[in-house]
Design an enzyme around this catalytic site. Structure first.
Site, short mmCIF file in Angstrom:
data_model
loop_
_atom_site.label_atom_id
_atom_site.label_comp_id
_atom_site.label_asym_id
_atom_site.label_seq_id
_atom_site.Cartn_x
_atom_site.Cartn_y
_atom_site.Cartn_z
N GLU A 163 0.83 -1.21 0.00
CA GLU A 163 0.00 0.00 0.00
C GLU A 163 0.87 1.27 0.00
OE1 GLU A 163 -2.18 0.58 3.63
OE2 GLU A 163 -3.80 1.66 2.65
N LYS B 30 -9.76 2.11 -2.33
CA LYS B 30 -9.95 1.45 -1.02
C LYS B 30 -11.37 1.67 -0.49
CE LYS B 30 -7.38 1.45 3.41
NZ LYS B 30 -6.11 1.93 4.01
N CYS C 299 -5.59 -2.92 2.35
CA CYS C 299 -5.28 -2.80 3.79
C CYS C 299 -6.48 -3.06 4.71
CB CYS C 299 -4.64 -1.44 4.06
SG CYS C 299 -3.76 -1.43 5.66
#
Lengths: 401, 401
Positions: A134, A209, A246
């Site tokens: 990330e 995300k 993540c």
């Protein structure tokens, strides 16, 4: 064992150990170790996940350059009507390579240089689909709440994408490139984005995300919002891939969303620190691989990043300049509940894994999770739950009145 | 170490080891073991999950009677406006206690006798909420596909419930009683059901297994269908509990369903064998505890059950009379990603754990999974997915045309 995140970056205040695996290998006798690993790491086609030999020049280059290089193979049962569909994937974990006090261009260039080295090694190892960690092109500076770090944000066509495009063409490799994105088309909005680059070097698309943390020093909601790209699956030359960025790994429905759209490999590029999340790390990506009958490549940043200005963490403790130790430990989990060992907790690394994608459908047929999932029941439950006046289904013991 | 599942029942054909924990304790030095356990078992309030001393007469009774007795404590941070809410829970794992060739009444009575002993021990240990394993009152005979075993099915008010009611009153204990249910009100239909009995001995309600396997020798769909009781949470004198029966642990939305309805402790009474599922066992219940910010008590049957008539397993191998080794390994997982060690793989057992329920809300606030879950997005996705003409969100690399 050398810290590889740059001489300029101080080592973590507490001594960090290399890996759980290295401790077990050192102390547990082989027969007992096989029993322990059978439970903790599973079996693939009835056998321990096998290591794959790599050319000696690659392993010696890794040793000389101070990164952990490991390679494994996941098999599937032979089928009569389909040939094996073996894809070689690669996971890269890396520390920052210049102090956070250096000029930003220098910091980015230092990371670019190291990641170029690692992707070139992956190319030499024959990796076909590779994912970086990330926001790999910058320090994970969101702990500071300082806005100056947003200078590192790039457009989807920015310098980090261009580097990956060059390397994708060079190595005939699909590359997942997770960046801090600045969205010029929408007034310079910032997103946390994975850019997916095809093996011909073209940008196939992007995923933003879906779930943004507000946990400890992960002040990411200060910088960007929840993504607006759904759960895309990218059909590449080497299989259908997706990216769960993540904190999305804590949300089982996020993993499921990529599965419903047909992903065969889901990468989880992450940046997370030991005190916060390490006991979760071996659990969540693996649970997702099992529940969704796909492969997961779980990638974590490595090293300790020290920032110029001290910041507090909302825990009553004194202001400090680092965020904790990013513990690396990247690994691949398979749909049959087997997994590779982890890369080192303290070194840059490249994990290579041959994945027979036929295993995904084989596991769907074996366990039948799709067939038995009762999606209609859950569609109804969620539709009710999102109403503000939702009444939970509670049966109270009448004898308590 | 004695097998405790009855002299009449042959030991597993391959030698089974006691536990992963016993191997690690024997071979890994204390300082290294602390590092390994920190990753594999997590920390609770910054410390390893602490063992709780039990009265010497209980531990010596367990040793004499050949069952594994362990006890641990999960703490929460002190709060100003709520006192701690500590509940002592118990998990019971047991083998069958008479050969499967014995008369059914004798088989059931032999198990009742052993489970009475274990619940009495739990009562003496102060357990307030206890759960037994799936279909604990009978051998797990669904591998045979023989219908005669349905004689073991009981109504919700049947003999196994009556035993649990007696013991619930005796010990002021909530007991979760997972049975094979015969539903007289609906034409003797069979279900896989957990009966929840309050601490005053009354039946609070029931939950029927939501997801039914068709995996290996788990021919359960031959006997009963998917449950029709939703995701009930039972509000007892000692907290809000729910029951995710066996195969439902592979379905993350099933775990979530109980969480959305407010569960603080979810029990997972199971019956599963080593070759099939053991690498999944440490993953799924723990992932659920993390993702849903509640405690999970994961309970598995123990021992090898040999049936009178040989049966095949759809794997091309010769007919055989046993199903594999039920590996026990019951444990408690906490919302902070910490867990207890597992009970033995080869012995009956009682796991005791003090759970401060305040930890659930504390973890919800720390990680914010509810806040960040975007349920509306998933309600929409599932509503689309259940349509037969659902189109997956796939972005195909245009350079492949």
């Amino acid at each position: 064992m050398a810290q590889t995140n740059g001489d300029a970056v101080p080592a973590s205040p507490k001594a960090e150990f290399l890996s759980v695996e290295s401790i077990l290998e050192e102390h547990v006798p082989a027969d007992k170790l096989a029993q322990v690993k059978g439970v903790l790491y599973g079996l693939n086609c009835g056998k321990p996940v096998a290591a794959v030999p790599l050319p000696a020049e690659l392993t010696s280059a890794a040793a000389a350059s101070g990164y952990d290089l490991q390679a494994y193979r996941f098999d599937a049962a032979p089928e009569q009507l389909r040939p094996p569909r073996i894809v070689r994937i690669g996971l890269v974990q890396n520390g920052i390579k210049a102090p956070t006090t250096a000029p930003y261009a220098e910091q980015r260039e230092a990371i670019h240089q190291r990641v170029r080295e690692l992707i070139d090694a992956a190319g030499a190892a024959g990796v076909q689909v590779l994912c970086l960690q990330e926001a790999w092109h910058m320090p994970f500076a969101f702990c500071t709440r300082e806005k100056a770090w947003t200078e590192f944000a790039e457009s989807v066509e920015g310098p980090s994408t261009r580097l990956c495009q060059e390397l994708a063409r060079k190595h005939n490799m699909v590359i997942v490139n997770p960046i801090l994105e600045r969205d010029e088309a929408h007034g310079q909005t910032i997103w946390n984005t994975a850019v997916v680059i095809g093996n011909n070097g073209n940008v196939i698309g992007k995923h933003r995300k879906n779930h943004i943390p507000r946990v400890g020093d992960f002040n990411e909601s200060t910088y960007y919002m929840e993504g607006n790209t759904g759960h895309p699956v990218f059909e590449t030359a080497f299989g259908k891939i997706a990216v769960n960025i993540c904190y999305g790994r804590h949300h089982p429905m996020n993993w499921q969303g990529f599965g419903l759209n047909g992903a065969e490999i889901v990468f989880n590029p992450s940046a997370t620190v030991g005190a916060l999340s390490e006991p979760m790390w071996p659990i969540e990506a693996r649970n997702a691989a099992i529940a969704n009958s796909y492969y997961v490549g779980a990638i974590n940043r490595v090293g300790t990043e020290v920032f110029p200005n001290a910041f507090t963490s909302g825990d009553g403790k004194p202001a400090h300049k680092d965020f904790g130790h990013f513990y690396g430990s990247s690994y691949v989990a398979a749909p049959d509940a087997s997994r590779t060992p982890a890369l080192a907790r303290t070194l840059d690394g490249l994990m290579v894994a041959d994945c027979d994608l036929n295993l995904c459908q084989q596991l769907k047929d074996k366990w039948g999770f799709r067939m038995t999932a009762r999606y209609d029941m859950y569609a109804g439950q969620l539709a009710r739950y999102v109403q503000h006046d939702f009444k939970p289904q509670v049966i109270r013991d009448p004898s308590l009145e």
